[in-house]
Design an enzyme around this catalytic site. Structure first.
Site, PDB file in Angstrom:
ATOM      1  N   LEU A 110     -20.790 -36.105 130.701  1.00 28.81           N
ATOM      2  CA  LEU A 110     -19.640 -36.998 130.651  1.00 28.81           C
ATOM      3  C   LEU A 110     -19.718 -37.770 129.336  1.00 28.81           C
ATOM      4  O   LEU A 110     -20.812 -38.080 128.859  1.00 28.81           O
ATOM      5  CB  LEU A 110     -19.650 -37.998 131.818  1.00 28.81           C
ATOM      6  CG  LEU A 110     -19.525 -37.432 133.243  1.00 28.81           C
ATOM      7  CD1 LEU A 110     -19.616 -38.576 134.250  1.00 28.81           C
ATOM      8  CD2 LEU A 110     -18.234 -36.662 133.415  1.00 28.81           C
ATOM      9  N   ASP A 111     -18.558 -38.084 128.747  1.00 24.75           N
ATOM     10  CA  ASP A 111     -18.548 -38.916 127.543  1.00 24.75           C
ATOM     11  C   ASP A 111     -19.256 -40.238 127.810  1.00 24.75           C
ATOM     12  O   ASP A 111     -19.272 -40.730 128.944  1.00 24.75           O
ATOM     13  CB  ASP A 111     -17.111 -39.229 127.111  1.00 24.75           C
ATOM     14  CG  ASP A 111     -16.347 -38.000 126.648  1.00 24.75           C
ATOM     15  OD1 ASP A 111     -16.982 -36.966 126.397  1.00 24.75           O
ATOM     16  OD2 ASP A 111     -15.105 -38.089 126.552  1.00 24.75           O
ATOM     17  N   VAL A 112     -19.799 -40.838 126.765  1.00 19.76           N
ATOM     18  CA  VAL A 112     -20.471 -42.135 126.899  1.00 19.76           C
ATOM     19  C   VAL A 112     -19.559 -43.150 127.577  1.00 19.76           C
ATOM     20  O   VAL A 112     -19.979 -43.910 128.454  1.00 19.76           O
ATOM     21  CB  VAL A 112     -20.922 -42.655 125.511  1.00 19.76           C
ATOM     22  CG1 VAL A 112     -21.376 -44.113 125.605  1.00 19.76           C
ATOM     23  CG2 VAL A 112     -22.053 -41.793 124.955  1.00 19.76           C
TER      24      VAL A 112
END
Length: 308
Positions: free
Chosen positions: A138-140
């Protein structure tokens, strides 16, 4: 520092220094430009800038920075990272925003793998050391459900499942305006943004990308969507809805309205990995996990419901 010295091939004559270096040394154009601007590139003994032109047959000298030290997932307790499920093969977490899946060059913040190590989980899978157990990311800035493989069996089976797209990934996103139609499919290729290495965009010749969506609730200024990803490209949801002129609320990188973001109290994109379903790698049963909205996303919804 490591030095590279070589003649400029005639085929690169007249090319900009940054573009030529990128071709010759396999660097990104941004990295090549930084080298030149830092005084690390000489042509026949004279320093050149990134926009200077290469001369065929001239002697090119490049001072390359030392390789960075290997990255590590530092064990540390991560506030807000809840374990939704665990057994000897997998661990499923609710990832808070501001946490990377694993360590990478240039990232100095917390990681999911570091948090799991601090919690006593031991990952014994193949793969690159700092990415052991990682079968998806998942993106930060994106919160929600994420699964990590603990065993080699789980790593192999889940990697295959994600590649074959047999995993059910559902996201909720709050986007600006009202997509028309209210339910639909976005089929548009995604690739690197031509002007920014760190951004992505819908581009001709990009990677095949498909996003399905349904509207859960429509407010005056925004719509809450349920999203199913058929593919899993980097920033896919953010890029697709930005391309439709309905960026995720709070996503200033992809064109969100900063005034609305401030009104909603958002400091990141309103995007949440709501649920994740897959065949358990050990016994073949279908399992599904759901993560509640974190406080900042729930607050934004409350504002819209109270002051539509």
């Amino acid at each position: 520092m490591a030095d590279r010295s070589l003649p400029v091939p005639e085929g690169l004559a007249g090319m900009r220094v940054d573009a030529g270096l990128a071709r010759l040394l396999g660097l990104s154009r941004t990295a090549a430009a930084d080298l030149a601007e830092d005084g690390g590139v000489e042509l026949d003994g004279a320093r050149v800038g990134k926009s200077d032109r290469l001369v065929g047959g001239a002697w090119l000298e490049v001072r390359l920075p030392d390789a960075p030290p290997p990255v590590e997932n530092v064990p540390e307790h991560i506030e807000g990272m809840a374990v939704l499920y665990s057994d000897e093969d997998i661990v499923v977490v609710d990832k808070p925003p501001g946490v990377a899946a694993h360590a990478t060059v240039g990232w100095h913040g917390p990681t999911v793998l570091g948090g799991l190590a601090a919690a006593g989980f031991r990952i014994s899978t193949s793969g690159i050391h700092e990415r052991q157990g990682i079968v998806h990311r998942l993106d930060v800035g994106t919160s929600g459900v994420m699964v990590v493989a603990l065993s080699e069996r789980a790593y192999t089976v889940l990697k295959r499942a994600f590649k074959a797209r047999t995993v059910e990934k559902r996201y909720h996103a709050l986007v600006q305006g009202h997509p028309d139609p209210s339910s639909g499919t976005i089929d548009a290729p995604i690739g690197r943004h031509r002007g920014h290495d760190w951004k992505f965009a819908v581009v001709e010749g990009g990677r095949h990308s498909i996003t399905h969506y349904d509207t859960i609730e429509a407010f005056v200024a925004a719509s809450l969507l349920d999203i199913h990803l058929e593919t899993g490209r980097t920033h896919q949801i953010r890029v697709h809805f930005s391309a439709l002129h309905h960026p995720c609320c709070g996503d200033l990188t992809y064109g969100a309205d900063p005034t609305l973001a401030k009104k909603l109290g958002l400091e990141r994109q309103w995007l949440h990995a709501r649920s994740l379903g897959f065949v358990h790698p050990a016994d073949g049963r279908w399992v599904e996990f759901t993560a509640p909205y974190p406080q900042d996303l729930q607050h934004a919804l409350d504002v819209l419901q109270q002051h539509p």
